[in-house]
Write an enzyme that holds these catalytic residues in place. Sequence first.
Site, PDB file in Angstrom:
ATOM      1  N   ASP A 144      11.285  72.788  98.852  1.00 42.95           N
ATOM      2  CA  ASP A 144      12.661  73.089  98.467  1.00 42.95           C
ATOM      3  C   ASP A 144      13.505  73.501  99.669  1.00 42.95           C
ATOM      4  O   ASP A 144      13.250  74.545 100.267  1.00 42.95           O
ATOM      5  CB  ASP A 144      12.628  74.210  97.420  1.00 42.95           C
ATOM      6  CG  ASP A 144      13.991  74.505  96.844  1.00 42.95           C
ATOM      7  OD1 ASP A 144      14.896  73.657  96.988  1.00 42.95           O
ATOM      8  OD2 ASP A 144      14.164  75.573  96.253  1.00 42.95           O
ATOM      9  N   ASP A 171      21.286  70.457  99.503  1.00 41.71           N
ATOM     10  CA  ASP A 171      20.330  71.085  98.597  1.00 41.71           C
ATOM     11  C   ASP A 171      19.431  70.083  97.882  1.00 41.71           C
ATOM     12  O   ASP A 171      19.889  69.316  97.039  1.00 41.71           O
ATOM     13  CB  ASP A 171      21.105  71.924  97.577  1.00 41.71           C
ATOM     14  CG  ASP A 171      20.185  72.747  96.697  1.00 41.71           C
ATOM     15  OD1 ASP A 171      18.957  72.670  96.877  1.00 41.71           O
ATOM     16  OD2 ASP A 171      20.695  73.465  95.830  1.00 41.71           O
TER      17      ASP A 171
END
Length: 463
Positions: free
Chosen positions: A340, A121
Site C-alpha cells: 500500500d 494512492d
Amino acid sequence: MSFLLPIFLFLVGFFPNPAFCENAVSSMRFELIHSDGPELLGTAIKPENRLKHFRELVHRDFYRKKMVSEMLGRRRRATELSGDGNSFAMPMSSGAYARTGQYFVRFQVGTPAQKFLLVADTGSDLTWMNCRYRCRNCTNPGGRRRRVFHADSSSSFSPVKCSSAACQRLPFSLTTCPAPESPCAYDYRYADGSYAKGIFADESTTVTLSSGERVKLKGVVIGCSSSFDGSSFRAADGVLGLARSNHSFAVKATDHAGGKFSYCLVDHLSPKNASGYLSFGSATTPSDCKSAMQHTRLLLDPLLDPFYAVQVTGISVGGILLPIPRVVWDASSQGGVILDSGSSLTMLAEPAYRAVLSALSAPLMAFPKVDNKPFDFCFNVSGGGYKEDLVPILAVHLDGAARFEPPVKSYVIDVADGVKCIGILSASWPAISTIGNILQQNFLWEFDLHNGRLGFEPSTCGP
Ligand SMILES: *[C@@H]1O[C@H](CO)[C@@H](O)[C@H](O)[C@H]1NC(C)=O
Ligand SMILES: *[C@@H]1O[C@H](CO)[C@@H](O)[C@H](O)[C@H]1NC(C)=O
Ligand SMILES: *[C@@H]1O[C@H](CO)[C@@H](O)[C@H](O)[C@H]1NC(C)=O
Ligand SMILES: *[C@@H]1O[C@H](CO)[C@@H](O)[C@H](O)[C@H]1NC(C)=O
C-alpha cells in the site's frame, strides 16, 4: 457512456522499443514529490519534530488500516454467507478508507491543460480534484492557496450523465437523478471523517513520455469535486487513483502502456529536493535490461479489490525463517498481505509482528531502551556503538522464490536525534498485513497488471 471508450493516444507513444530490451516500451513518467518536500510544507522535517511526525503517520495509518479491514472483512463474511445463493452488494457510499498517501504527482487535466498536485494512492480508485463546474456562488473549500480545476474552461470536459449505466457502475455514485441529462454525482466518504463530493466526467489528461514528448490521454474518468474536507487533503488538490479497479487512472493508463505501471519512492526523510517517480509503461530501459528485478504473483482475487495483494510465504530475520503460522499470510482466510503506497508504516498481523520484533530486537538489547509509543522497541544510540550491521537482515519471502530485503534504515527508523525504533507496528489478529511506503522506499516497484505480476528491485530512484 463515452467514458467507456478506451483511452486514445493522440500521439503514438507506446511503441515497443527496438533497442536492446524485449519488453521496453516508451513510458509516461511523473515525478513523485514527498509531502514533506518544499513544494508542500516549505521545510524538511527537523530531527526534533520527527517523533511527532511519526506519531501523525501512525495515527493516519491506523485509520486507513481500519477501513481496509472493514472493506475486506465485509466481503469475506459475504462470501462465507453466499453458500446459500444470496448475493451481496457493498454499500457504495461507505466503503472508502482514509487515504494517507504521502507522495504527490503533478497532473495536467483538461483542454487547455490545467495543472494540479495530487496524492498518488494505490488504495484509491477515484481520481478527483478540487473543481468548479457551472457554478456561480461557489466558495473555494481549500482556501485561497488551493488550485481549482475550472471545468467550464475545458473544451474536453464532458459530465457523465446520471441516467447512464456508467453512472451506476462508478464508485460511490449517488442514485439521485433529477433529470436524465444531469451529471452523475458522487459522495466519497472516508473512515477518518474526510469526504469529497462532486460529479463524474470524462476528461483528457496530458502526460509526458520518457522521451519528453507530451501526449493526451482521452476518456479518463475524473471526479470534479465541488466540496471536500479532511486532514489528508491538507496539501493536495486531489487524489490520483492507482488502485486495481476498472475506473482507476492506473488501470486505464496501463492498458495503453504495456499493462504496467511502476513507482520508486525516495526516503521520506531525504533532502528536500529528492524525488522519486511514478511511470506508466515498462520500468526497464535499454540501459538496465539486465536488471536484478525479482517477481512474484499479484493476487487478483476480486475479494481483494481494489488492493494489490501478494502471497508472502514467510519472513526471515538474520537468515532464520521465523515460526509464523501460515494462516497469517492466507488472504483467502483471515490474513493476507497488501502493498500500500498510502500507508506509511508496515503493520504485521500480531503473530508475525511478535516474531519479527523479538528477532530484530534481540541483538539490540545492549542499548538503553527508550519509551516511545506507539513503537514497542526504541533504543538510545547517543552513547555510540551503533552500526547498521548490528541489525539482522529482514527478508520477506514471496511466492515464486522472490525475496524482498529492504535496507535496515527502512525498518530501524530514526525517530529523534540519537533514538531509533523498530518501525513496524502490530495489526492485531485476525488482520490483513500491510507493507507501507517506508518499507517500500529505495526500491522500484513494477505492477504488471496484464500478467498479474509484481516486480521489484533496489533502486536509487534516479533518472
Ligand atoms: C449568490 O450570493 C448572493 C449573496 O451571497 C445571493 O444574493 C445570490 O442569490 C446568490 N446567487 C445564487 C445564484 O445563488
Ligand atoms: C472490470 O472489467 C472487466 C473487463 O472489462 C470485467 O470483466 C469486470 O467485471 C469489471 N469489473 C467490475 C467491478 O466492473
Ligand atoms: C539537492 O540539493 C543539494 C544541495 O542543496 C545538491 O547537492 C544536490 O545535487 C541536489 N540534488 C538534486 C537531485 O537536485
Ligand atoms: C540517550 O542517552 C544519553 C546519554 O548517553 C542521554 O543524555 C539522553 O538523554 C538519552 N536520550 C533519551 C531520549 O533517553
